[in-house]
Design an enzyme around this catalytic site. Sequence first.
Site, mmCIF file in Angstrom:
data_model
loop_
_atom_site.group_PDB
_atom_site.id
_atom_site.type_symbol
_atom_site.label_atom_id
_atom_site.label_comp_id
_atom_site.label_asym_id
_atom_site.label_seq_id
_atom_site.Cartn_x
_atom_site.Cartn_y
_atom_site.Cartn_z
ATOM 1 N N GLU A 77 8.795 0.551 -3.080
ATOM 2 C CA GLU A 77 8.090 -0.532 -2.983
ATOM 3 C C GLU A 77 9.096 -1.792 -3.968
ATOM 4 O O GLU A 77 8.515 -2.830 -3.221
ATOM 5 C CB GLU A 77 7.266 -0.291 -4.210
ATOM 6 N N HIS A 117 0.204 -1.629 -0.028
ATOM 7 C CA HIS A 117 -0.185 -0.084 -0.247
ATOM 8 C C HIS A 117 0.737 1.306 -0.042
ATOM 9 O O HIS A 117 1.855 1.362 0.680
ATOM 10 C CB HIS A 117 -0.588 -0.364 1.144
#
Length: 197
Positions: free
Chosen positions: A175, A110
């Site tokens: 990420e 997320h």
Amino acid sequence: MKKRVAILISGGGSNMAALIDSMDPDHPARPVLVVSNVPEAKGLLRAAERGVPAAVVDHRRFGRDRAAFETALADVLAEAGTDIICMAGFMRILGAGFVRRWQGRILNIHPSLLPKYRGLDTHARAIAARDTEAGCTVHEVTPDLDAGPILGQARVPVLPGDTPEALAARVLEMEHSLYPAVLRRFATGDTRPILWS
């Protein structure tokens, strides 16, 4: 025995590619399937380039019947012998029944420092709040949106004049490192959070 990983996508699949590329011969897991709910998702091509089988379960075919979509998705995952599900830009909220079936075996990345900014538009919200840092979180998926146990977080500074797009690009780079690091640890049964600043 290596854990069998299925990766769920809806778009370009850059996090999926990072996960697959990280699963070298010494990795405790291996990719067995990529599933998209969008037939035209570019990530399907990336999976094919990497020799990973891909499937499409188009949510639009099921209309408003989310349970039927999730049953079809679960069948595809079970047929592949999935041990771990990695959501990587999968733009569908999974229902409680699906999540409970796979509880403790679904990961998601997320683009915020949870519990801040659950849901969408995380970068714009961080800039609007004048936060000095943003980042990303890998967490276990639970029936509550973006609320599962945190397995990893990486922080990224919010720079003067940042736009949501510029911040998103820097967070996405992080990420691509954090998610593979968490998966490698998680596949061995280690759920201690990885915290990068």
